[in-house]
Write an enzyme that holds these catalytic residues in place. Structure first.
Site, PDB file in Angstrom:
ATOM      1  CB  CYS A   1      -0.962   0.045   1.170  1.00 35.94           C
ATOM      2  SG  CYS A   1      -2.240  -1.170   1.046  1.00 35.94           S
TER       3      CYS A   1
ATOM      4  CE1 TYR B   1      -4.162   0.961   0.348  1.00 34.10           C
ATOM      5  CE2 TYR B   1      -6.232   1.754   1.203  1.00 34.10           C
ATOM      6  CZ  TYR B   1      -5.449   0.717   0.773  1.00 34.10           C
ATOM      7  OH  TYR B   1      -5.962  -0.548   0.769  1.00 34.10           O
TER       8      TYR B   1
ATOM      9  CD1 TRP C   1      -5.964   1.448   4.524  1.00 29.98           C
ATOM     10  CD2 TRP C   1      -3.757   1.117   4.584  1.00 29.98           C
ATOM     11  NE1 TRP C   1      -5.746   0.109   4.713  1.00 29.98           N
ATOM     12  CE2 TRP C   1      -4.405  -0.118   4.742  1.00 29.98           C
ATOM     13  CE3 TRP C   1      -2.348   1.164   4.582  1.00 29.98           C
ATOM     14  CZ2 TRP C   1      -3.700  -1.318   4.903  1.00 29.98           C
ATOM     15  CZ3 TRP C   1      -1.651  -0.028   4.736  1.00 29.98           C
ATOM     16  CH2 TRP C   1      -2.321  -1.247   4.902  1.00 29.98           C
TER      17      TRP C   1
ATOM     18  CE1 TYR D   1      -8.340  -2.020  -2.223  1.00 26.30           C
ATOM     19  CE2 TYR D   1      -8.546  -3.827  -0.666  1.00 26.30           C
ATOM     20  CZ  TYR D   1      -8.180  -2.529  -0.941  1.00 26.30           C
ATOM     21  OH  TYR D   1      -7.662  -1.741   0.056  1.00 26.30           O
ATOM     22  CG  HIS D   2      -5.062  -5.388  -2.970  1.00 28.51           C
ATOM     23  ND1 HIS D   2      -5.249  -6.046  -1.774  1.00 28.51           N
ATOM     24  CD2 HIS D   2      -4.904  -4.083  -2.661  1.00 28.51           C
ATOM     25  CE1 HIS D   2      -5.198  -5.178  -0.786  1.00 28.51           C
ATOM     26  NE2 HIS D   2      -4.990  -3.974  -1.297  1.00 28.51           N
TER      27      HIS D   2
ATOM     28  CG  HIS E   1      -3.803  -0.005  -3.669  1.00 22.92           C
ATOM     29  ND1 HIS E   1      -2.566  -0.561  -3.445  1.00 22.92           N
ATOM     30  CD2 HIS E   1      -4.624  -0.535  -2.732  1.00 22.92           C
ATOM     31  CE1 HIS E   1      -2.642  -1.377  -2.406  1.00 22.92           C
ATOM     32  NE2 HIS E   1      -3.880  -1.388  -1.953  1.00 22.92           N
TER      33      HIS E   1
END
Ligand SMILES: *[C@@H]1O[C@H](CO)[C@@H](O)[C@H](O)[C@H]1NC(C)=O
Length: 501
Positions: free
Chosen positions: A95, A139, A157, A357-358, A444
């Site tokens: 992240c 993030y 985050w 997601y990811h 992301h």
């Protein structure tokens, strides 16, 4: 009479089927296994290999702060994968913010180990620790600037919630400093999870004179200036768009200042994604950009990936219609190709593996697109330790099956060129145009490195001279892929060009 009608219907059905089967929608290659979930990816300028990483673990992340990262390098020519656990920078790079600097080094900030900075020195094949950021983050978004410094903003985050204003890394001093004039507040979304989610994944674009244009995901857009203690100027609303968390923004024509934005959702978790699409045109830093709402995508998407291709079209792949992290619920398996000339989206060949997601998407040197990852949730059922290469329609004849003959670049007069300089390209056969696409990094849904420069050559026989734009905010120094395109739009394999200040 009845049989005749039936026959007519069968014939009509058959011809529709033939049309679909014969259409040129591009093709997905075989599923390739990776030793980890590729949550982050970057292209290596020296070999064209793909660097990917997950977290301290190959298939899950924190809360254990273990100060290591699982990485792998994939060689597209041989299919070989080299796995390596990175411990020397004591940084769990899950992240993070990522951007690639003027010398091709991949700069990774924060994430699970929120203050750390690690730099991947591509030529030395080594990770190097750089000083900690002043503000710990996860993030956040990161962007290399026209003067070679790196700007970061956002990132609640990880490392504490709120106050994630801008800061800047100066490679000549090897140090970070705060930019109190670059507040994060104007770029917050109204996410239902509060600031923790409101300052995530900024759509940052480096521009002229060290400025950064923030195109989203908030519906409010902003200019950030990075001289002195920094500055911020509101740039208006993205037309009537909603906050578009985990949507995509792609600079498909840097010369004209053109950015395509697609999808995203008001809330990171538990909200309906949109089909919205806009073209933003930026000009003088600080000026209000033009925003045009265009035809929507076929599908609503969040957590998709957007990749600009050598012909200036944009490939949108993966995502889900409702933000639901760590699930593949409502996954979209049909990608879309956006044409800047028609401003319309066309559905492309579907794949089998959800990329939500990811997941990541990245352009390769051969003009294919890598789409991989998704998950990283331990014992869940949605871990995707794999990826796939998509060959866009330009690599095929109109039947969608026969491979197109690709133009070939024989030689370049130089592989390093200053902004405003020119290169003469000797081709094996005649071509129409050229483009430069900056070698990129992504995680992301954020990719602040990729941008495309369309080039019209001056021609002398099979020698084509192209001129690199003279502004470092447009032709951001660093490593770029140079493609030649023939009259049918078929791209060559890329040659690597280093653009310098
Ligand atoms: C998303 O929201 C659901 C429902 O409130 C919750 O169970 C889940 O843990 C959330 N996921 C994330 C990644 O925050």
């Amino acid at each position: 009479m009845f049989p005749k009608l039936l026959l007519f219907h069968i014939t009509a059905l058959l011809s529709v089927n033939t049309l679909v089967r014969g259409a040129n929608l591009g093709q997905w290659g075989p599923l390739i296994e990776f030793p980890l979930v590729p949550v982050a990816a970057a292209l290596l300028h020296d070999t064209g290999e793909l660097l990917v990483w997950s977290a301290y673990s190959t298939d899950t992340f924190g809360p254990t702060i273990s100060g290591q990262t699982q990485t792998a390098i994939y060689n597209p020519a041989t299919g070989a994968v080299t796995k390596k656990t990175i411990t020397n920078t004591q940084h769990d790079m899950f992240c993070p913010g990522i951007s690639v600097d003027f010398t091709g080094r991949i700069m990774v900030t924060g994430g699970d180990t929120a203050a750390k900075t690690s730099i991947y020195d591509v030529t030395g094949n080594d990770w190097i620790a750089a000083p900690d950021m002043k503000i710990p983050r996860g993030y956040q978004a990161s962007a290399i600037l026209s003067d070679g410094r790196t700007f970061v903003i956002g990132g609640s985050w990880s490392g504490g919630i709120g106050g994630k204003n801008g800061e800047i890394y100066d490679p000549t001093k090897n140090s970070w400093s705060l930019l109190p004039g670059c507040p994060v507040a104007p770029m917050l979304t109204a996410d239902n999870a509060g600031v923790f989610r409101q300052d995530n994944h900024g759509w940052l674009f480096a521009w002229k004179n060290g400025y950064v244009f923030q195109a989203g995901p908030s519906k409010h857009m902003n200019w950030y200036g990075t001289t002195g203690s920094g500055s911020q100027t509101a740039a208006g609303l993205r037309a009537s768009d909603t906050d578009s968390m985990a949507g995509n923004a792609i600079m498909y024509d840097a010369v004209a200042g053109k950015i395509l934005t697609v999808g995203g959702a008001p809330d990171y978790n538990g909200s309906r994604a949109t089909r919205n699409a806009h073209v933003i045109t930026i000009g003088t830093p600080g000026s209000t950009p033009s925003v045009v709402q265009i035809n929507t995508m076929w599908y609503a998407r969040a957590f998709s990936n957007g990749v600009v291709l050598p012909d200036g079209k944009v490939f949108i792949t993966g995502g889900q219609t409702f933000t639901d992290p760590f699930t593949d619920n409502n996954a979209i398996l049909t990608p879309e190709l956006w044409d800047p000339t028609t401003t319309k989206f066309v559905k492309m060949a579907s794949n089998q593996t959800p990329r939500t997601y990811h997941s990541v998407g990245l352009l390769m040197q051969d003009g294919t697109v890598f789409a991989g990852g998704g998950g990283l949730c331990g014992s869940c059922h949605t871990n995707h330790l794999d990826g796939q290469f998509y060959s866009p329609p330009y690599l095929f004849a109109s039947d969608g099956v026969t491979r197109a003959t690709r133009p070939a670049i024989s030689s370049l007069s130089a592989t390093t060129v200053k902004i405003g300089g020119s290169i003469t390209v000797t081709m094996a056969g005649a071509v129409n145009s050229f483009s430069l696409i900056r070698m990129a990094s992504t995680t992301h849904t954020v990719n602040t490195d990729q941008r495309c420069i369309p080039l019209t050559p001056t021609v002398s026989g099979l020698k084509y001279t192209i001129m690199v734009p003279g502004d470092a905010g447009v032709a951001l120094p660093g490593y770029w892929m140079l493609f030649a395109l023939d009259s049918a739009g078929v791209p060559s394999l890329a040659k690597t060009v280093l653009i310098t200040l």
